[in-house]
Scaffold this motif. Structure first.
Motif, PDB file in Angstrom:
ATOM      1  N   UNK A 194       0.905  -1.362   0.119  1.00  0.00           N
ATOM      2  CA  UNK A 194       0.098   0.007   0.233  1.00  0.00           C
ATOM      3  C   UNK A 194       0.783   1.753   0.382  1.00  0.00           C
ATOM      4  N   UNK A 195       0.756   2.062  -0.413  1.00  0.00           N
ATOM      5  CA  UNK A 195       0.913   3.365  -0.662  1.00  0.00           C
ATOM      6  C   UNK A 195       0.758   4.769   0.306  1.00  0.00           C
ATOM      7  N   UNK A 196       1.452   5.403   0.772  1.00  0.00           N
ATOM      8  CA  UNK A 196       0.748   6.571   1.816  1.00  0.00           C
ATOM      9  C   UNK A 196      -0.461   6.797   1.641  1.00  0.00           C
ATOM     10  N   UNK A 197      -0.577   7.204   0.555  1.00  0.00           N
ATOM     11  CA  UNK A 197      -1.986   8.269   0.529  1.00  0.00           C
ATOM     12  C   UNK A 197      -3.099   7.228   0.529  1.00  0.00           C
ATOM     13  N   UNK A 198      -2.766   5.709   0.397  1.00  0.00           N
ATOM     14  CA  UNK A 198      -3.672   4.514   0.690  1.00  0.00           C
ATOM     15  C   UNK A 198      -4.119   4.464   2.560  1.00  0.00           C
ATOM     16  N   UNK A 199      -3.114   4.322   3.064  1.00  0.00           N
ATOM     17  CA  UNK A 199      -3.245   3.928   4.283  1.00  0.00           C
ATOM     18  C   UNK A 199      -3.513   5.985   5.075  1.00  0.00           C
ATOM     19  N   UNK A 200      -3.114   6.682   4.708  1.00  0.00           N
ATOM     20  CA  UNK A 200      -3.669   8.401   4.389  1.00  0.00           C
ATOM     21  C   UNK A 200      -5.191   8.257   4.633  1.00  0.00           C
ATOM     22  N   UNK A 201      -5.747   7.515   3.703  1.00  0.00           N
ATOM     23  CA  UNK A 201      -7.315   7.366   3.637  1.00  0.00           C
ATOM     24  C   UNK A 201      -8.123   6.278   4.696  1.00  0.00           C
ATOM     25  N   UNK A 202      -6.950   5.413   4.716  1.00  0.00           N
ATOM     26  CA  UNK A 202      -7.544   4.499   5.557  1.00  0.00           C
ATOM     27  C   UNK A 202      -7.973   4.853   7.169  1.00  0.00           C
ATOM     28  N   UNK A 203      -6.623   5.825   7.378  1.00  0.00           N
ATOM     29  CA  UNK A 203      -6.501   5.959   8.907  1.00  0.00           C
ATOM     30  C   UNK A 203      -7.427   7.516   8.873  1.00  0.00           C
ATOM     31  N   UNK A 204      -7.593   8.190   7.976  1.00  0.00           N
ATOM     32  CA  UNK A 204      -8.599   9.027   7.943  1.00  0.00           C
ATOM     33  C   UNK A 204      -9.674   8.386   7.974  1.00  0.00           C
ATOM     34  N   UNK A 205     -10.927   7.330   7.398  1.00  0.00           N
ATOM     35  CA  UNK A 205     -11.892   7.075   7.179  1.00  0.00           C
ATOM     36  C   UNK A 205     -12.029   6.173   8.767  1.00  0.00           C
ATOM     37  N   UNK A 206     -10.592   5.849   9.804  1.00  0.00           N
ATOM     38  CA  UNK A 206     -10.980   5.068  10.562  1.00  0.00           C
ATOM     39  C   UNK A 206     -11.398   6.038  12.044  1.00  0.00           C
ATOM     40  N   UNK A 207     -10.221   7.570  12.011  1.00  0.00           N
ATOM     41  CA  UNK A 207     -10.990   8.512  12.719  1.00  0.00           C
ATOM     42  C   UNK A 207     -12.284   8.993  12.787  1.00  0.00           C
ATOM     43  N   UNK A 208     -12.558   9.341  11.400  1.00  0.00           N
ATOM     44  CA  UNK A 208     -14.232   9.147  11.454  1.00  0.00           C
ATOM     45  C   UNK A 208     -15.061   8.989  11.791  1.00  0.00           C
ATOM     46  N   UNK A 209     -14.910   7.508  12.346  1.00  0.00           N
ATOM     47  CA  UNK A 209     -15.256   6.704  12.442  1.00  0.00           C
ATOM     48  C   UNK A 209     -15.783   6.654  13.672  1.00  0.00           C
ATOM     49  N   UNK A 210     -14.911   6.344  14.222  1.00  0.00           N
ATOM     50  CA  UNK A 210     -13.962   6.588  15.785  1.00  0.00           C
ATOM     51  C   UNK A 210     -15.429   8.425  15.982  1.00  0.00           C
ATOM     52  N   UNK A 211     -15.287   9.097  15.992  1.00  0.00           N
ATOM     53  CA  UNK A 211     -15.091  10.640  15.777  1.00  0.00           C
ATOM     54  C   UNK A 211     -17.116  10.455  16.005  1.00  0.00           C
ATOM     55  N   UNK A 212     -17.606   9.898  14.715  1.00  0.00           N
ATOM     56  CA  UNK A 212     -19.157   9.252  14.690  1.00  0.00           C
ATOM     57  C   UNK A 212     -19.329   8.686  16.286  1.00  0.00           C
ATOM     58  N   UNK A 213     -18.815   7.287  16.632  1.00  0.00           N
ATOM     59  CA  UNK A 213     -19.520   6.598  17.207  1.00  0.00           C
ATOM     60  C   UNK A 213     -19.279   7.517  18.448  1.00  0.00           C
ATOM     61  N   UNK A 214     -17.872   8.094  18.867  1.00  0.00           N
ATOM     62  CA  UNK A 214     -18.175   8.977  20.007  1.00  0.00           C
ATOM     63  C   UNK A 214     -19.672   9.931  19.989  1.00  0.00           C
ATOM     64  N   UNK A 215     -19.364  10.905  19.467  1.00  0.00           N
ATOM     65  CA  UNK A 215     -20.128  11.652  19.338  1.00  0.00           C
ATOM     66  C   UNK A 215     -22.206  10.982  19.257  1.00  0.00           C
ATOM     67  N   UNK A 216     -22.390   9.970  18.630  1.00  0.00           N
ATOM     68  CA  UNK A 216     -23.828   9.196  19.646  1.00  0.00           C
ATOM     69  C   UNK A 216     -23.195   8.908  20.351  1.00  0.00           C
ATOM     70  N   UNK A 217     -22.525   7.861  21.225  1.00  0.00           N
ATOM     71  CA  UNK A 217     -22.612   7.922  22.438  1.00  0.00           C
ATOM     72  C   UNK A 217     -22.889   9.275  23.201  1.00  0.00           C
ATOM     73  N   UNK A 218     -22.049  10.309  22.796  1.00  0.00           N
ATOM     74  CA  UNK A 218     -22.143  11.027  23.793  1.00  0.00           C
ATOM     75  C   UNK A 218     -23.686  12.155  23.925  1.00  0.00           C
ATOM     76  N   UNK A 219     -24.143  12.118  22.298  1.00  0.00           N
ATOM     77  CA  UNK A 219     -25.616  12.891  22.538  1.00  0.00           C
ATOM     78  C   UNK A 219     -26.322  11.178  23.159  1.00  0.00           C
ATOM     79  N   UNK A 220     -26.366  10.696  22.826  1.00  0.00           N
ATOM     80  CA  UNK A 220     -27.862   9.946  23.232  1.00  0.00           C
ATOM     81  C   UNK A 220     -27.383   9.941  25.395  1.00  0.00           C
ATOM     82  N   UNK A 221     -25.833   9.908  25.688  1.00  0.00           N
ATOM     83  CA  UNK A 221     -25.993  10.117  27.144  1.00  0.00           C
ATOM     84  C   UNK A 221     -26.419  10.924  28.210  1.00  0.00           C
ATOM     85  N   UNK A 222     -26.491  12.346  26.788  1.00  0.00           N
ATOM     86  CA  UNK A 222     -26.792  13.272  27.907  1.00  0.00           C
ATOM     87  C   UNK A 222     -28.142  13.851  27.512  1.00  0.00           C
ATOM     88  N   UNK A 223     -28.517  12.908  26.126  1.00  0.00           N
ATOM     89  CA  UNK A 223     -30.352  13.369  25.425  1.00  0.00           C
ATOM     90  C   UNK A 223     -30.922  11.995  26.752  1.00  0.00           C
TER      91      UNK A 223
END
Length: 157
Positions: free
Chosen positions: A1-30
């Motif tokens: 894999x080249x650096x661009x692919x690895x960067x894309x995969x890491x970006x998608x993982x970070x966005x998925x983690x951020x999405x899960x955190x937002x859902x957990x946080x919003x659900x908790x406080x609501x």
């Protein structure tokens, strides 16, 4: 894999983690903002019993402390805590029970749709631009675009 692919995969993982955190946080406080509580049922509890339940489940602590504890338990142990509705069970157990049934149903549906799709697709390809092809195209488009609650009722019948 080249650096661009690895960067894309890491970006998608970070966005998925951020999405899960937002859902957990919003659900908790609501859920904490909604009036009432998990122990308000048909039977009225005494004030002492209510205080004991709140202390047992940590609901007597400040809201931010509850949130940090909840988040820490999820991240470090994948522990969503005890089920407040199904006594003696954890939320993870309740989810796992539902996941077993859902996975079985989903895999069965995927196998049936792959088999039916392959057969109908081959038949439509053989009869390209003929009446049978057009009927198959209309039916498959209708089934794909139909809401699941209508499809479920149709399949039950």
């Amino acid at each position: 894999m080249n650096a661009k692919t690895v960067g894309y995969i890491l970006k998608r993982i970070a966005l998925a983690a951020l999405t899960v955190w937002v859902v957990i946080t919003v659900t908790f406080f609501v859920m904490r903002a909604v009036p009432g509580g998990p122990f308000l049922g048909e039977k009225a509890l005494s004030a002492e019993a209510m205080e004991a339940l709140n202390a047992k489940y940590g609901m007597d602590k400040p809201l931010f402390e509850q949130y940090v504890t909840y988040l820490k338990d999820i991240v470090t142990r994948l522990d969503f805590g005890p089920s407040l509705k199904q006594r003696g069970r954890t939320v993870a157990e309740v989810i796992l029970d539902g996941l077993r049934v859902s996975a079985k149903l989903g895999l069965t549906a995927a196998a049936i749709s792959a088999l039916a799709g392959t057969v109908l697709g081959a038949f439509a390809a053989i009869r390209r631009n003929q009446t049978a092809d057009k009927i198959i195209m209309v039916l498959t488009t209708a089934f794909v675009s139909m809401p699941s609650f209508i499809m479920g009722t149709f399949l039950l019948l």
